[in-house]
Design a protein around this motif. Structure first.
Motif, PDB file in Angstrom:
ATOM      1  N   VAL A 201       0.857  -1.178   0.000  1.00  0.00           N
ATOM      2  CA  VAL A 201       0.000   0.000   0.000  1.00  0.00           C
ATOM      3  C   VAL A 201       0.900   1.237   0.000  1.00  0.00           C
ATOM      4  N   LEU A 202       0.642   2.149  -0.917  1.00  0.00           N
ATOM      5  CA  LEU A 202       1.435   3.368  -1.054  1.00  0.00           C
ATOM      6  C   LEU A 202       0.638   4.551  -0.525  1.00  0.00           C
ATOM      7  N   ASP A 203       1.280   5.356   0.304  1.00  0.00           N
ATOM      8  CA  ASP A 203       0.688   6.589   0.803  1.00  0.00           C
ATOM      9  C   ASP A 203       1.443   7.737   0.122  1.00  0.00           C
ATOM     10  N   VAL A 204       0.826   8.290  -0.920  1.00  0.00           N
ATOM     11  CA  VAL A 204       1.482   9.322  -1.723  1.00  0.00           C
ATOM     12  C   VAL A 204       0.979  10.687  -1.246  1.00  0.00           C
ATOM     13  N   LYS A 205       1.876  11.438  -0.643  1.00  0.00           N
ATOM     14  CA  LYS A 205       1.508  12.720  -0.033  1.00  0.00           C
ATOM     15  C   LYS A 205       1.473  13.845  -1.069  1.00  0.00           C
ATOM     16  N   THR A 206       0.588  14.827  -0.831  1.00  0.00           N
ATOM     17  CA  THR A 206       0.554  16.009  -1.679  1.00  0.00           C
ATOM     18  C   THR A 206       0.244  17.244  -0.840  1.00  0.00           C
ATOM     19  N   GLY A 207       0.753  18.386  -1.278  1.00  0.00           N
ATOM     20  CA  GLY A 207       0.607  19.615  -0.506  1.00  0.00           C
ATOM     21  C   GLY A 207       1.976  20.213  -0.219  1.00  0.00           C
ATOM     22  N   SER A 208       2.005  21.297   0.523  1.00  0.00           N
ATOM     23  CA  SER A 208       3.243  22.055   0.717  1.00  0.00           C
ATOM     24  C   SER A 208       4.352  21.252   1.376  1.00  0.00           C
ATOM     25  N   GLY A 209       3.999  20.327   2.254  1.00  0.00           N
ATOM     26  CA  GLY A 209       5.007  19.560   2.975  1.00  0.00           C
ATOM     27  C   GLY A 209       5.416  18.282   2.291  1.00  0.00           C
ATOM     28  N   ALA A 210       4.893  18.039   1.075  1.00  0.00           N
ATOM     29  CA  ALA A 210       5.153  16.796   0.358  1.00  0.00           C
ATOM     30  C   ALA A 210       6.147  17.016  -0.765  1.00  0.00           C
ATOM     31  N   PHE A 211       6.752  15.931  -1.221  1.00  0.00           N
ATOM     32  CA  PHE A 211       7.654  15.997  -2.369  1.00  0.00           C
ATOM     33  C   PHE A 211       6.867  16.368  -3.619  1.00  0.00           C
ATOM     34  N   MET A 212       5.665  15.772  -3.757  1.00  0.00           N
ATOM     35  CA  MET A 212       4.768  16.104  -4.871  1.00  0.00           C
ATOM     36  C   MET A 212       3.727  17.101  -4.360  1.00  0.00           C
ATOM     37  N   ARG A 213       4.009  18.377  -4.543  1.00  0.00           N
ATOM     38  CA  ARG A 213       3.108  19.399  -4.001  1.00  0.00           C
ATOM     39  C   ARG A 213       1.775  19.454  -4.740  1.00  0.00           C
ATOM     40  N   ASP A 214       1.811  19.189  -6.038  1.00  0.00           N
ATOM     41  CA  ASP A 214       0.605  19.281  -6.853  1.00  0.00           C
ATOM     42  C   ASP A 214      -0.156  17.950  -6.835  1.00  0.00           C
ATOM     43  N   PRO A 215      -1.474  17.972  -6.533  1.00  0.00           N
ATOM     44  CA  PRO A 215      -2.228  16.711  -6.464  1.00  0.00           C
ATOM     45  C   PRO A 215      -2.186  15.898  -7.756  1.00  0.00           C
ATOM     46  N   ASP A 216      -2.187  16.558  -8.914  1.00  0.00           N
ATOM     47  CA  ASP A 216      -2.149  15.806 -10.173  1.00  0.00           C
ATOM     48  C   ASP A 216      -0.809  15.097 -10.346  1.00  0.00           C
ATOM     49  N   ASP A 217       0.301  15.740  -9.941  1.00  0.00           N
ATOM     50  CA  ASP A 217       1.605  15.079  -9.979  1.00  0.00           C
ATOM     51  C   ASP A 217       1.623  13.884  -9.028  1.00  0.00           C
ATOM     52  N   ALA A 218       1.004  14.053  -7.851  1.00  0.00           N
ATOM     53  CA  ALA A 218       0.952  12.953  -6.878  1.00  0.00           C
ATOM     54  C   ALA A 218       0.163  11.782  -7.451  1.00  0.00           C
ATOM     55  N   ARG A 219      -0.928  12.085  -8.132  1.00  0.00           N
ATOM     56  CA  ARG A 219      -1.728  11.007  -8.748  1.00  0.00           C
ATOM     57  C   ARG A 219      -0.925  10.297  -9.838  1.00  0.00           C
ATOM     58  N   THR A 220      -0.192  11.067 -10.637  1.00  0.00           N
ATOM     59  CA  THR A 220       0.625  10.456 -11.694  1.00  0.00           C
ATOM     60  C   THR A 220       1.689   9.533 -11.096  1.00  0.00           C
ATOM     61  N   LEU A 221       2.363   9.998 -10.042  1.00  0.00           N
ATOM     62  CA  LEU A 221       3.350   9.153  -9.369  1.00  0.00           C
ATOM     63  C   LEU A 221       2.686   7.902  -8.804  1.00  0.00           C
ATOM     64  N   ALA A 222       1.517   8.071  -8.175  1.00  0.00           N
ATOM     65  CA  ALA A 222       0.814   6.927  -7.587  1.00  0.00           C
ATOM     66  C   ALA A 222       0.450   5.904  -8.659  1.00  0.00           C
ATOM     67  N   ARG A 223      -0.105   6.368  -9.784  1.00  0.00           N
ATOM     68  CA  ARG A 223      -0.472   5.437 -10.858  1.00  0.00           C
ATOM     69  C   ARG A 223       0.759   4.720 -11.406  1.00  0.00           C
ATOM     70  N   THR A 224       1.863   5.455 -11.536  1.00  0.00           N
ATOM     71  CA  THR A 224       3.096   4.854 -12.054  1.00  0.00           C
ATOM     72  C   THR A 224       3.596   3.765 -11.117  1.00  0.00           C
ATOM     73  N   MET A 225       3.586   4.033  -9.811  1.00  0.00           N
ATOM     74  CA  MET A 225       4.083   3.045  -8.846  1.00  0.00           C
ATOM     75  C   MET A 225       3.150   1.850  -8.742  1.00  0.00           C
ATOM     76  N   VAL A 226       1.847   2.074  -8.783  1.00  0.00           N
ATOM     77  CA  VAL A 226       0.904   0.951  -8.752  1.00  0.00           C
ATOM     78  C   VAL A 226       1.143   0.047  -9.961  1.00  0.00           C
ATOM     79  N   GLY A 227       1.356   0.654 -11.136  1.00  0.00           N
ATOM     80  CA  GLY A 227       1.629  -0.142 -12.329  1.00  0.00           C
ATOM     81  C   GLY A 227       2.883  -0.984 -12.197  1.00  0.00           C
ATOM     82  N   LEU A 228       3.934  -0.415 -11.591  1.00  0.00           N
ATOM     83  CA  LEU A 228       5.179  -1.160 -11.393  1.00  0.00           C
ATOM     84  C   LEU A 228       4.992  -2.314 -10.426  1.00  0.00           C
ATOM     85  N   GLY A 229       4.265  -2.074  -9.345  1.00  0.00           N
ATOM     86  CA  GLY A 229       4.023  -3.140  -8.380  1.00  0.00           C
ATOM     87  C   GLY A 229       3.262  -4.300  -8.997  1.00  0.00           C
ATOM     88  N   GLU A 230       2.198  -3.969  -9.721  1.00  0.00           N
ATOM     89  CA  GLU A 230       1.381  -5.017 -10.338  1.00  0.00           C
ATOM     90  C   GLU A 230       2.185  -5.777 -11.393  1.00  0.00           C
TER      91      GLU A 230
END
Length: 427
Positions: A201-230
């Motif tokens: 399970v991946l907890d992908v953070k978004t917002g000022s305190g996160a590496f991916m500040r923009d929610p759309d970038d966080a979603r893209t990273l999350a989708r990419t990592m889910v694809g790699l895991g599967e």
């Protein structure tokens, strides 16, 4: 023996937008890890990837090649399913501490290989080292034995897991190629897949305190990592969660351990409890145990029992007093009304400057340093009430921590907080 490929040809191909073959990728990762491809050529390839990206197929091979540079642990002999969690890092994110024993209390083993903090984001191992006697380094035998006997382990990763990532990350760090979603995803997932868990399970953070500040970038990273895991045969799901404000009521090391123990005792801040349970339910569902409600294991004390055994198994004393700071400084609420902004990045930098974090990997951290706060975003505050307490071993650190907090607190502003869980992403 003549190499099957030439590094310059691989660099040119990626520079020009050509899709690399699986053979090219496996060769260049192996040759760089083995010292046959020099830093300057790998730097050029990383920059080409930064600008050109990778197809899902390229990225799956790249990630698998990184995994194959070391070992992939086999946990099939434990006799119970295994699930792991990874957070992309934030401020006050102590969720791993209560989550691992909670999921273990529900019958699923949790092999949590964690890291240390850098900059404004905290590190799980730094937090746990605030517990007197606790040690992060375990042998493979100790690691497997603890998983079998206790059901949960949080420790440092050995050098045998995805060693290619270690050298590639160091190179990305000094060549301006860190902020590439394919390279971030392969770095995280190569290590996580190599851990050998059945589900992730991946907890992908978004917002000022996160590496991916923009929610759309966080979603893209999350989708990419889910694809790699599967693609690697690991059941993977991601939650995109808020890091525009810090999590819980404490950021630091000992203070976050104390808050984690509160959660395990059936209390603690509502947001920490909510996120811990959400991630626990995803981990359990990933291994087919969604018939178990982790809230029950918090309520009846089973999770606390596993926590105590987990800490003791690694040399820690779960009853020992946690380190206390030599100096404290109170920051009061600037106005009366609703607290609408408590900026995660600013609080993380303040905790770091107080001694809770490090600028370089080799820097020491203070167990007692950190920030605690009495109200969260959305709550009412009164002008002049104590809102933040800065804690440190060195009073000379306080002025720079206060500088970091300028503009971090807002009362009745137009700021709109993100929902705690923004999205759930599956394959």
């Amino acid at each position: 023996m003549t190499a099957p490929f030439d590094a310059i040809d691989v660099i040119r191909a990626k520079r020009d937008g050509v899709v690399l073959s699986a053979e090219q990728i496996r060769w260049v990762i192996g040759a760089y890890t083995g010292g046959q491809v020099p830093d300057e050529q790998m730097s050029a390839l990383l920059m080409a990837v930064f600008f050109r990206g990778m197809t899902p197929e390229e990225l799956a091979v790249w990630t698998q090649a990184m995994i194959d540079s070391g070992v992939r642990k086999d946990l099939s002999g434990l006799g119970r399913p295994t699930a792991d969690k990874h957070s992309t890092g934030g401020v006050g994110d102590k969720v791993t501490l209560p989550l691992a024993p909670l999921v273990a209390a529900c019958g699923v083993a949790v092999p949590q290989l964690s890291g240390r903090g850098l900059g404004h984001t905290g590190g799980t191992l730094d937090k746990l080292e605030a517990v007197p006697g606790w040690r992060a380094a375990l042998s493979d035998e100790e690691y497997v034995s603890q998983l079998r006997d206790v059901g949960a382990v949080i420790c440092a990763a050995g050098n045998d897991l995805a060693p290619a990532d270690k050298v590639l990350y160091a190179l990305r760090d000094v060549t301006g190629t860190v902020e590439s979603i394919p390279l971030i995803a392969s770095s995280i997932m190569s290590k996580k897949i190599a851990e050998g868990a059945d589900a992730l399970v991946l907890d992908v953070k978004t917002g000022s305190g996160a590496f991916m500040r923009d929610p759309d970038d966080a979603r893209t990273l999350a989708r990419t990592m889910v694809g790699l895991g599967e693609a690697a045969g690991v059941r993977t799901v991601a939650l995109v969660t808020a890091m525009d404000r810090p999590l819980g009521r404490a950021a630091g090391n000992a203070v976050e351990v104390a808050e984690s123990v509160e959660v395990l005792a059936g209390g603690g801040p509502a947001d920490v409890v909510e996120l811990t349970l959400a991630l626990a339910r995803e981990m359990l569902a990933g291994v087919g145990r969604d018939d178990v409600d982790p809230a029950d294991a918090l309520a009846d004390g089973r999770a606390m029992d596993v926590w105590r055994r987990m800490i003791a198994a690694q040399g820690g004393d779960p009853d020992a007093a946690l380190p206390q700071p030599a100096e404290r400084h109170v920051v009061t609420a600037p106005a009366t009304g609703t607290l609408t902004r408590l900026d995660a990045y600013a609080l993380g930098v303040a905790a770091w400057r107080l001694g809770a974090g490090r600028a370089r990997k080799e820097d020491p951290v203070s167990a007692a340093a950190g920030v605690v706060w009495t109200a969260g975003v959305g709550e009412q505050v009164t002008a002049g009430q104590p809102l933040l307490e800065l804690q440190t071993d060195d009073a000379a650190r306080i002025p720079r921590a206060l500088e970091a907090l300028e503009g971090a607190i807002g009362v009745d502003t137009a700021d709109e907080p993100l929902p705690l869980v923004l999205d759930r992403i599956t394959a």
